[in-house]
Design a protein around this motif. Structure first.
Motif, mmCIF file in Angstrom:
data_model
loop_
_atom_site.group_PDB
_atom_site.id
_atom_site.type_symbol
_atom_site.label_atom_id
_atom_site.label_comp_id
_atom_site.label_asym_id
_atom_site.label_seq_id
_atom_site.Cartn_x
_atom_site.Cartn_y
_atom_site.Cartn_z
ATOM 1 N N ASP A 97 6.363 -8.908 8.814
ATOM 2 C CA ASP A 97 5.578 -8.228 7.720
ATOM 3 C C ASP A 97 5.353 -6.964 8.599
ATOM 4 N N TYR A 98 5.907 -6.387 9.547
ATOM 5 C CA TYR A 98 5.406 -5.335 10.318
ATOM 6 C C TYR A 98 4.978 -4.241 9.472
ATOM 7 N N SER A 99 3.691 -3.504 9.574
ATOM 8 C CA SER A 99 3.037 -3.535 10.882
ATOM 9 C C SER A 99 1.994 -4.503 10.780
ATOM 10 N N SER A 155 0.776 -1.188 0.071
ATOM 11 C CA SER A 155 0.003 -0.019 0.170
ATOM 12 C C SER A 155 0.828 1.106 0.046
ATOM 13 N N LYS A 156 0.447 2.129 -0.785
ATOM 14 C CA LYS A 156 1.020 3.541 -0.773
ATOM 15 C C LYS A 156 0.185 4.904 -0.089
ATOM 16 N N LEU A 157 -0.551 4.090 0.775
ATOM 17 C CA LEU A 157 -1.473 5.119 1.532
ATOM 18 C C LEU A 157 -0.463 5.978 2.198
ATOM 19 N N TRP A 158 0.756 5.629 2.829
ATOM 20 C CA TRP A 158 1.515 6.360 3.678
ATOM 21 C C TRP A 158 2.006 7.707 3.152
ATOM 22 N N GLN A 159 2.206 7.435 1.777
ATOM 23 C CA GLN A 159 2.739 8.853 1.052
ATOM 24 C C GLN A 159 1.640 9.944 1.243
ATOM 25 N N SER A 160 0.419 9.535 1.324
ATOM 26 C CA SER A 160 -0.532 10.709 1.462
ATOM 27 C C SER A 160 -0.277 11.386 3.142
ATOM 28 N N LEU A 161 0.029 10.787 3.953
ATOM 29 C CA LEU A 161 0.129 11.192 5.182
ATOM 30 C C LEU A 161 1.575 11.723 5.560
ATOM 31 N N LEU A 162 2.543 11.251 4.830
ATOM 32 C CA LEU A 162 3.806 11.965 5.146
ATOM 33 C C LEU A 162 3.929 13.197 4.573
ATOM 34 N N PRO A 163 4.243 14.213 5.880
ATOM 35 C CA PRO A 163 4.328 15.884 5.514
ATOM 36 C C PRO A 163 5.412 16.045 4.112
ATOM 37 N N LYS A 164 5.078 16.850 3.327
ATOM 38 C CA LYS A 164 5.863 17.187 2.073
ATOM 39 C C LYS A 164 7.159 17.920 2.484
ATOM 40 N N ALA A 179 10.902 -4.266 2.962
ATOM 41 C CA ALA A 179 10.672 -4.947 1.703
ATOM 42 C C ALA A 179 9.911 -4.295 0.706
ATOM 43 N N ALA A 180 9.766 -2.893 0.521
ATOM 44 C CA ALA A 180 9.070 -2.217 -0.606
ATOM 45 C C ALA A 180 9.443 -1.002 -0.502
ATOM 46 N N LEU A 181 10.604 -0.393 -0.759
ATOM 47 C CA LEU A 181 11.168 0.795 -0.842
ATOM 48 C C LEU A 181 10.934 1.601 -2.126
ATOM 49 N N ASP A 182 10.589 2.944 -2.227
ATOM 50 C CA ASP A 182 10.694 3.699 -3.230
ATOM 51 C C ASP A 182 11.968 4.744 -3.089
ATOM 52 N N HIS A 234 8.322 -3.120 7.015
ATOM 53 C CA HIS A 234 8.066 -1.788 6.521
ATOM 54 C C HIS A 234 7.904 -0.725 7.294
ATOM 55 N N ILE A 235 9.229 -0.041 7.442
ATOM 56 C CA ILE A 235 9.525 0.951 8.342
ATOM 57 C C ILE A 235 8.743 2.190 8.173
ATOM 58 N N ILE A 236 9.123 2.875 7.038
ATOM 59 C CA ILE A 236 8.289 4.254 6.838
ATOM 60 C C ILE A 236 6.870 4.195 6.907
ATOM 61 N N PRO A 237 6.368 3.267 6.111
ATOM 62 C CA PRO A 237 4.866 3.272 6.029
ATOM 63 C C PRO A 237 4.069 2.974 7.450
ATOM 64 N N SER A 238 4.815 1.986 8.052
ATOM 65 C CA SER A 238 4.205 1.649 9.576
ATOM 66 C C SER A 238 4.524 3.055 10.427
ATOM 67 N N ALA A 239 5.813 3.543 10.758
ATOM 68 C CA ALA A 239 5.709 4.538 11.369
ATOM 69 C C ALA A 239 4.809 5.849 10.941
ATOM 70 N N VAL A 240 4.433 5.839 9.606
ATOM 71 C CA VAL A 240 3.545 7.055 9.418
ATOM 72 C C VAL A 240 1.957 6.636 9.821
ATOM 73 N N ILE A 241 1.662 5.345 9.130
ATOM 74 C CA ILE A 241 0.191 5.042 9.638
ATOM 75 C C ILE A 241 0.194 4.901 11.517
ATOM 76 N N ASN A 242 1.143 4.451 11.927
ATOM 77 C CA ASN A 242 1.151 4.420 13.472
ATOM 78 C C ASN A 242 0.631 5.562 14.159
ATOM 79 N N ALA A 243 1.174 6.529 13.483
ATOM 80 C CA ALA A 243 0.721 7.909 14.051
ATOM 81 C C ALA A 243 -0.843 8.084 14.335
ATOM 82 N N GLY A 244 -1.582 7.103 13.818
ATOM 83 C CA GLY A 244 -2.924 6.980 14.256
ATOM 84 C C GLY A 244 -3.335 6.251 15.119
ATOM 85 N N LEU A 245 -4.690 6.197 15.389
ATOM 86 C CA LEU A 245 -5.121 5.277 16.437
ATOM 87 C C LEU A 245 -5.055 3.871 16.200
ATOM 88 N N ASP A 246 -4.492 3.071 17.443
ATOM 89 C CA ASP A 246 -4.374 1.581 16.903
ATOM 90 C C ASP A 246 -5.571 0.973 17.146
#
Length: 893
Positions: free
Chosen positions: A536-538, A15-24, A300-303, A114-126
Motif C-alpha cells: 500500500d506504498y507509501s 486521499s487526494k491531497l497530492w492533487q494540491s501539490l502537483l504543479p499544474k 490501486a486508485a487512479l483518476d 499508489h505511484i503518483i500520490p506517493s511521489a508527490v508527497i515524498n517530496a516533503g520531509l519524511d
C-alpha cells in the motif's frame, strides 16, 4: 472524535491531497527523468551452473530448470542448457551464468501501490516510523520514534530557513507507533520547533494534518485579504482547525492550497524546485521498485490525470516497470458519469492495463477510521480506554467510568449504505468491471461481501473477474467462507502484522481482534484462496522480500525491546506460499498472468536474480525464526523484457553478525563483488578477528567462494587464546583471497561487543552519490570516511568499461599504464580509462578528467581497489551525463 466524510475518503490510499501539490503544468510526456539506456533487445541464455538456481514458477509450481532462453524480450525456451541452445540455431547467443547460491526467479509484482500520490508527497520531509525496510527505532535503538524525534528532524530543517523563504511539508508521521511520550500534536506543540517558518504535517492515516501558529498566521492573513477584496460579499474562510489540527481533506486541502499559493507560485524559483523534487521522487520510486526485484506495479486508485501520466511513462522506451491500474470511484454520480468512457476492462497490453474499478469502503485501522462492529480500545490520541471491573464502579473511579462510556469510536463507512454502495457494485458488474474494494474493519468487510452478493457475483466468474478485497484486515471463518463462496480473493497489507501488530494487540483493538489480522494461512489452506501481499506504498515501504518475511514469521517488530513475539503463529505461511503470492498468484490477481508471474515460453522476460534463494534462506542468528532477515537478501539484477533495468552496486559488507560468547562462535555474512579470477587461480574469502589496534587475535581463515556473488554464513570457533579472551570488543575483518596471489586486503570490517553479542559498527566499502560528467571533465562521488586502506599497499580509484570484470583485464596484475606515481593515464585496450592512487588521500571532490575520451550517454563502471594487487572492493555503475544531477533540499517545496 467526530469525522465528516462528505465523499472524501478517510484513509491515506484514497486521499487526494497530492492533487494540491502537483504543479499544474506538470507534463507527463517529458517530466519523467529516467536514465535507463535504451538498448535494443538482445538474445541470450541464462544458465545455472555450480549450484545456481533458476526457478520458473511454471503453473504455480516449484520448478527448477538449467537454463532459459530470451529472444525479443520474451522467454523462448526453458529446460536443459542443450535444449535451450537449440532455439538459437541461427546465431551464437550470449550466455550469463547463475552460480552458487544465486537464484533467478520471476520478477516480483507489487499488487497494490499508489505511484503518483506517493511521489508527490515524498517530496516533503519524511517523518515516518520507517528507515528502509525496518522500523526506525529498531535500527537506531537510542533514537526513539516519538515526538521528540519528529521535533529534532523538523528543527534541523527550520533552523536552515528564514521567515518568508518557504514552508516545511512533513509526511507520514504516525503517532500510533510513537513508543513513548504524549501522542497529542497541535499548533502549540509545533511552536516549539519554529514560530516563523510555517509547518504542515500529514498523519500517515490520511485523515489528519497539523500546522503550527506560523502557518495559522499565513491563513489568517489570507482570510483578511480575501475579505478585503470581496467587501460585503461573504467568502468562506479557510479553517485552521482546532488549535492547528485539521480533520479530513475538507480542512486539509484549503490550507495546503494557501501555503502553495503564498510561497510556491509567487516565486518562480521555488516553483521550479518543487517540480524538480517531484521528478526526482518519480525516479526514486521506480528505481526502488526494480532494486527490490519488481517489474509490475498495480496502482490501486487512479483518476484521469494519473492514467495519462502513468500510461505515458509505461509506453516510454525508458520505462523500468509495467503498470496496471484501478480507476477510483468516489460516488455513484461519478460512476454513472464516467463508466461509459472507460471502455472495456483489461483491454490494455503488457505495458499498461486498466484492470479494476476501485471502491474505498472505510478508512485505516491504525488511524481509527476502519469500520468496526466493536469500538476501538483507544481514543484518538491512542490512550487506552479503561476496562473497568464491576468493583471499580464507585465515586473514586468517576474518570474511569466516564472514559468507559466514551468508548464509541467504530470508524467510518465512506458511501451511503446500502443504496449507494450496493448500486456501485451492481453497476460495475453490469458493465463487466471487476472491483477491488478497500475494506479494513470487520463491519466494512461484511458490507462489501453483501454488496458483492446483491450484485449477483458468484464463484462461477472468479477467473474472469478476480474481484478483490484490499487490506482485508479483520477476518473470521464465516467471512472467509463467504469470500470463497463468492469467488473473492484477499490482498493483505502484511505490514499490519509486522509493523503495527504489537500496537493493535496492546492499544488499538486488543488481543482477540488482533488475532484476526491478515489470516493468510487460513485463506490458502482452509479456503483455497489465491492471496497476495502488498505494501500500500507509501503506507509501508516497498519490498517484496520483506512482505514474505513478515508473512512467514508474523513477528511483531514494534514490540518493546525487539522481543520476538509472534502474532497468531497458526497463520504463518511457508516460504513457497509467500513466494507464490508475490509472483504467480499476484500476476493472476492483477490480470497480468498472460505476461508475467512465471518464466514460461511466450511470457515477458521479466526476472530478478537474488544472492540466495528465499526458499532455502535460513538465518542462523535466530534459529527459532529462520526467515528473519529475509528482507535483506541482496537483489543483484532485475530484467524487464530481457533488458537489465537494475544492477546492484557491488559493495563489500558484513551483515547478520552474532557472537556466541559461551561457545566462542561467530556467525556472519560477507557480500562482495563478483570474482572472475584468471585461469588456475582459486578465489576464496579470508577473515580474521583483530583487536582495536589491528593486531591479530586469531589466525586467518579462508573459505571457498565458488566464484559467485557471495553471501556467506560461517562460524569461527576460537580455542584457548588468552589475548582474545581478555578483549571485551574485537573487529571482524574480511575480504577477497586469491590463492596464488597471496592477496588479503581488507574489504569490510565490523566492531563486535562481546557483551551484547552483536555488531556495534557495520562498515562497508561503497561508492555513493556518483556522478560522471565528461562535459565538465569531472567525476564526483563519496566514499566512507573511515575506509580501511591496506597497511602495506595502495588504494586506487578506477574507471572501466561496464563489462570489464573483476581485476585488471582479469589478469590480477598492476595495469600497464602511462603516468606518474599518483595519476595513471588511459589504456583503453584493457578497458581501463582512469586510475588514481588514493594512498595519501580519499577523494571527496571532483577529479579532473579532461584527458579521457568518455562518451556522453554511455555507462561506465567506477570503483575502489584496495591493495597493491588491485582487488576491487566496491564499484558502482553510472551513465555519463551532460550536467550534474540536481539534488534539492528534502522537505522544502
Amino acid at each position: 472524535m467526530t469525522h465528516k466524510c462528505n465523499q472524501i475518503f478517510n484513509c491515506a490510499c484514497g486521499s487526494k491531497l497530492w492533487q494540491s501539490l502537483l504543479p499544474k503544468d506538470f507534463n507527463p510526456s517529458c517530466e519523467l527523468n529516467d536514465q535507463t539506456e535504451d538498448n535494443a533487445t538482445e538474445s541470450f541464455i541464462m544458465h545455472a551452473i555450480n549450484g545456481g538456481t533458476i526457478l520458473t514458477m511454471r503453473e504455480g509450481m516449484n520448478e527448477n530448470v538449467e537454463a532459459i532462453g530470451i529472444k525479443d524480450g520474451k522467454i523462448c525456451a526453458a529446460g536443459s542448457f542443450e535444449d535451450v541452445k537449440k532455439e538459437f540455431s541461427d546465431s551464437v547467443p550470449k550466455v550469463e551464468e547463475i552460480e552458487g547460491a544465486a537464484t533467478l526467479i520471476p520478477a516480483f509484482i507489487e499488487p497494490h501501490v499508489h505511484i503518483i500520490p506517493s511521489a508527490v508527497i515524498n517530496a516533503g520531509l519524511d517523518l515516518s516510523p520507517f528507515y528502509g525496510q525496518q522500523l526506525r527505532e529498531n535500527v537506531f535503538p537510542k533514537d526513539k520514534y516519538n515526538f521528540d524525534w519528529v521535533k529534532k528532524v523538523l528543527t534541523e530543517k527550520a533552523d536552515n530557513m528564514t521567515a518568508g523563504e518557504g514552508w516545511i511539508l512533513g509526511h507520514n508521521m504516525d503517532p500510533s507507533l510513537f513508543s513513548s511520550g504524549n501522542k497529542v500534536i497541535n499548533a502549540d506543540k509545533l511552536d516549539g520547533i519554529s514560530n516563523s517558518v510555517p509547518i504542515y504535517i500529514t498523519n500517515t492515516s490520511g485523515h489528519l494534518a497539523y500546522i503550527n501558529n506560523a502557518a495559522i498566521k499565513v491563513i489568517d492573513e489570507h482570510n483578511i485579504s480575501v475579505e478585503a477584496e470581496n467587501g460585503s460579499k461573504k467568502q468562506k474562510k479557510v479553517s485552521t482547525g482546532k488549535n492547528g489540527v485539521l480533520e479530513e481533506l475538507s480542512e486539509m486541502v484549503p490550507v495546503l492550497k494557501v501555503l502553495i499559493e503564498t510561497y510556491d507560485y509567487e516565486n518562480g524559483k521555488i516553483k521550479l524546485q518543487a517540480k524538480e523534487r517531484i521528478k526526482q521522487e518519480f525516479d526514486k520510486l521506480f528505481e526502488s521498485a526494480v532494486s527490490h526485484g519488481s517489474t509490475y506495479m498495480l496502482d490501486a486508485a487512479l483518476d484521469e490525470k494519473q492514467i495519462e501520466i502513468l500510461k505515458a511513462y509505461a509506453k516510454s522506451s525508458k520505462s523500468k516497470v509495467r503498470i496496471g491500474g484501478a480507476y477510483l470511484i468516489d460516488s455513484l454520480d461519478q460512476l454513472n458519469t464516467s463508466i461509459g468512457s472507460l471502455g472495456l476492462p483489461n483491454s490494455g497490453d503488457e505495458d499498461f492495463n486498466l484492470s479494476f474499478l476501485k471502491l474505498i469502503a472505510d478508512g485505516s485501522s491504525q488511524g481509527l477510521t476502519g469500520y468496526q462492529y466493536t469500538p476501538y480500545d483507544c481514543n484518538e490520541n491512542y490512550e487506552v480506554f479503561a476496562h473497568a471491573e464491576q468493583s471499580d464502579f464507585n465515586e473514586e473511579n468517576e474518570d474511569k467510568i466516564k472514559k468507559l462510556a466514551e468508548q464509541n469510536i467504530t470508524g467510518l463507512f465512506n458511501y451511503g449504505y446500502p443504496i449507494e454502495f450496493n448500486g456501485l457494485m451492481r453497476i460495475a458488474n453490469n458493465y463487466g468491471w471487476p472491483t477491488m474494494t478497500h475494506a479494513n474493519g470487520d463491519h466494512a468487510i461484511d458490507r462489501t461481501l453483501s454488496a458483492f452478493k446483491q450484485a449477483g457475483i458468484t464463484k462461477n466468474t472468479i477467473d474472469q473477474r478476480r474481484d478483490r478485497i484490499e487490506h482485508c484486515s479483520l477476518l473470521s471463518p464465516s467471512t472467509m467462507a463467504e469470500m470463497e463462496h463468492l469467488g473473492i480473493s484477499p490482498s493483505f497489507t502484511i505490514g499490519h502484522v509486522g509493523y503495527w501488530g504489537w500496537n493493535f494487540k496492546n492499544t488499538i483493538i486488543g488481543q482477540q481482534r488482533a488475532d484476526q489480522l491478515d489470516l493468510c494461512a487460513s485463506a490458502i489452506n482452509n479456503h483455497g484462496m489465491r492471496i497476495t501481499l502488498h505494501s500500500d506504498y507509501s503506507v509501508t515501504p516497498m519490498g517484496p522480500l520483506r512482505y514474505m518475511e513478515q508473512a512467514i514469521t508474523r513477528l511483531m517488530e514494534s514490540a518493546p525491546n525487539q522481543s520476538l513475539e509472534v502474532l497468531n503463529p497458526n497463520e504463518r505461511l511457508t516460504p513457497f506460499q509467500a513466494l507464490k503470492a508475490m509472483t504467480y498468484d499476484a500476476a493472476w490477481q492483477c490480470h497480468a498472468d498472460k505476461w508475467v508471474g512465471s518464466l514460461e515460453v511466450g511470457k515477458c522476460a521479466d526476472f530478478t536474480i537474488l544472492a540466495e534463494s528465499p526458499l532455502r534462506y535460513q538465518n542462523r542468528k535466530n534459529m527459532a525464526y529462520p526467515a528473519q532477515g529475509m528482507r535483506d537478501i541482496p537483489v543483484l539484477k532485475t530484467f524487464k523484457g530481457g533488458k537489465q533495468v537494475f544492477v546492484q552496486p557491488q559493495e563489500s559488507y558484513l551483515s547478520n553478525i552474532s557472537w556466541d560468547n559461551q561457545n566462542k562462535a561467530l556467525t556472519f555474512k560477507y557480500t562482495g563483488p563478483k570474482v572472475s579470477p584468471p585461469k588456475g587461480v582459486e578465489a576464496k574469502i579470508w577473515y580474521q578477528l583483530q583487536d582495536e589496534n589491528g593486531d591479530a587475535l586469531t589466525d586467518k581463515y579462508t573459505e571457498p567462494m565458488n566464484n559467485v556473488y557471495f553471501n556467506r554464513k560461517v562460524e569461527i570457533c576460537t580455542e584457548s587464546l588468552s589475548k582474545f579472551d581478555s578483549a571485551t570488543k574485537f573487529y571482524l575483518v574480511a575480504g577477497v583471497f586469491l590463492q596464488s596471489k597471496k592477496a588479503d586486503v581488507i574489504a569490510a570490517s565490523a566492531l563486535i561487543d562481546k557483551c551484547c553479542g552483536t555488531s556495534e559498527v557495520n562498515d562497508k566499502t561503497s561508492i555513493n552519490k556518483l556522478q560522471l560528467m565528461p562535459s565538465s571533465g569531472s567525476i564526483s562521488f563519496e566514499v566512507p570516511s573511515d575506509i580501511q586502506k591496506p597497511k602495506n599497499g595502495t588504494c586506487w580509484l578506477f574507471i572501466t568499461d561496464v563489462n570489464t570484470n573483476y581485476g585488471w583485464d582479469n589478469g590480477q596484475v598492476a595495469p600497464n599504464l602511462e603516468g606518474d606515481g599518483s595519476t595513471q593515464g588511459t589504456s583503453t585496450d584493457t578497458g581501463i580509462y582512469y586510475c588514481k592512487n588514493l594512498t595519501d588521500e580519499l577523494i571527496e571532490s571532483p577529479i579532473d578528467l579532461d584527458s579521457l575520451d568518455l562518451e556522453l550517454g554511455k555507462t561506465y563502471k567506477v570503483g575502489i581497489c584496495l591493495g597493491s594487487n588491485y582487488r576491487i572492493a566496491a564499484y558502482a555503475v553510472t551513465q555519463c551525463v551532460d550536467k550534474p544531477q540536481r539534488i534539492n533540499p528534502i522537505g522544502t517545496l
